[in-house]
Design a protein around this motif. Structure first.
Motif, PDB file in Angstrom:
ATOM      1  N   ASP A  49       0.825  -1.212   0.000  1.00 56.26           N
ATOM      2  CA  ASP A  49       0.000   0.000   0.000  1.00 56.26           C
ATOM      3  C   ASP A  49       0.859   1.261   0.000  1.00 56.26           C
ATOM      4  O   ASP A  49       0.559   2.229  -0.685  1.00 56.26           O
ATOM      5  CB  ASP A  49      -0.940   0.018   1.204  1.00 56.26           C
ATOM      6  N   GLY A  50       1.939   1.242   0.782  1.00 57.95           N
ATOM      7  CA  GLY A  50       2.828   2.398   0.841  1.00 57.95           C
ATOM      8  C   GLY A  50       3.520   2.679  -0.477  1.00 57.95           C
ATOM      9  O   GLY A  50       3.660   3.829  -0.899  1.00 57.95           O
ATOM     10  N   VAL A  51       3.955   1.625  -1.166  1.00 59.74           N
ATOM     11  CA  VAL A  51       4.618   1.793  -2.469  1.00 59.74           C
ATOM     12  C   VAL A  51       3.620   2.291  -3.506  1.00 59.74           C
ATOM     13  O   VAL A  51       3.908   3.217  -4.266  1.00 59.74           O
ATOM     14  CB  VAL A  51       5.289   0.474  -2.922  1.00 59.74           C
ATOM     15  N   ALA A  88       9.426   3.711  -0.435  1.00 62.54           N
ATOM     16  CA  ALA A  88      10.331   3.209  -1.462  1.00 62.54           C
ATOM     17  C   ALA A  88      10.080   1.723  -1.681  1.00 62.54           C
ATOM     18  O   ALA A  88       9.857   0.986  -0.721  1.00 62.54           O
ATOM     19  CB  ALA A  88      11.782   3.425  -1.030  1.00 62.54           C
ATOM     20  N   PRO A  89      10.128   1.260  -2.928  1.00 63.38           N
ATOM     21  CA  PRO A  89       9.949  -0.175  -3.177  1.00 63.38           C
ATOM     22  C   PRO A  89      11.089  -0.980  -2.558  1.00 63.38           C
ATOM     23  O   PRO A  89      12.258  -0.573  -2.616  1.00 63.38           O
ATOM     24  CB  PRO A  89       9.988  -0.291  -4.700  1.00 63.38           C
ATOM     25  N   LEU A  90      10.752  -2.103  -1.987  1.00 61.83           N
ATOM     26  CA  LEU A  90      11.766  -2.956  -1.370  1.00 61.83           C
ATOM     27  C   LEU A  90      12.798  -3.400  -2.399  1.00 61.83           C
ATOM     28  O   LEU A  90      13.987  -3.499  -2.085  1.00 61.83           O
ATOM     29  CB  LEU A  90      11.109  -4.165  -0.701  1.00 61.83           C
ATOM     30  N   SER A  91      12.381  -3.626  -3.629  1.00 64.59           N
ATOM     31  CA  SER A  91      13.330  -4.052  -4.668  1.00 64.59           C
ATOM     32  C   SER A  91      14.440  -3.014  -4.860  1.00 64.59           C
ATOM     33  O   SER A  91      15.606  -3.365  -5.044  1.00 64.59           O
ATOM     34  CB  SER A  91      12.607  -4.309  -5.994  1.00 64.59           C
ATOM     35  N   ARG A  92      14.083  -1.733  -4.789  1.00 65.97           N
ATOM     36  CA  ARG A  92      15.092  -0.677  -4.918  1.00 65.97           C
ATOM     37  C   ARG A  92      16.030  -0.668  -3.719  1.00 65.97           C
ATOM     38  O   ARG A  92      17.244  -0.503  -3.852  1.00 65.97           O
ATOM     39  CB  ARG A  92      14.409   0.685  -5.065  1.00 65.97           C
ATOM     40  N   VAL A  93      15.468  -0.876  -2.525  1.00 67.54           N
ATOM     41  CA  VAL A  93      16.274  -0.922  -1.300  1.00 67.54           C
ATOM     42  C   VAL A  93      17.257  -2.086  -1.362  1.00 67.54           C
ATOM     43  O   VAL A  93      18.449  -1.935  -1.079  1.00 67.54           O
ATOM     44  CB  VAL A  93      15.352  -1.030  -0.063  1.00 67.54           C
TER      45      VAL A  93
END
Length: 114
Positions: A46-48, A54-59
């Protein structure tokens, strides 16, 4: 012996329906206790989608560029009153570190362990 006492206390509390802080027990053995639940996944999604997070994939990509190793697990919580990802990462030598990442900006706030 100490471990057996903790396990006995945990089982006894479970039988009595009393909540026991599992993280406090596991900290005695130097192991981070992290585990995503469905609520974490839903909040992250929901946050993304809303642009608040921030998307977890980017992190994970950012961590991988800076630190060799592999992703083990991620949970969400807060750090200093801000939403945060807690990324459990295994280094090539087997040690495990936890990166604390600001979920809104995607910036690494700190690192624990390792």
């Amino acid at each position: 012996m100490k471990r057996r006492c903790h396990i006995t206390a945990l089982l006894g509390a479970a039988l009595l329906g009393t909540a026991v802080p599992v993280a406090a027990i596991a900290q005695d053995y130097g192991r981070p206790v992290l585990g995503a639940d469905r609520g974490d996944q839903t909040r992250a999604r929901d946050g993304v989608r809303s642009g608040r997070q921030a998307p977890l994939s980017r992190v994970l990509s950012m961590i991988a560029q800076r630190t060799p190793g592999r992703h083990l697990n991620t949970t969400q919580g807060d750090a200093g009153g801000r939403p945060a990802y807690f990324v459990q990462w295994q280094l090539p030598d087997g040690r495990v570190v936890v990166f604390v990442v600001d979920a809104e900006s995607g910036q690494i706030l700190g690192r624990q362990g390792g």
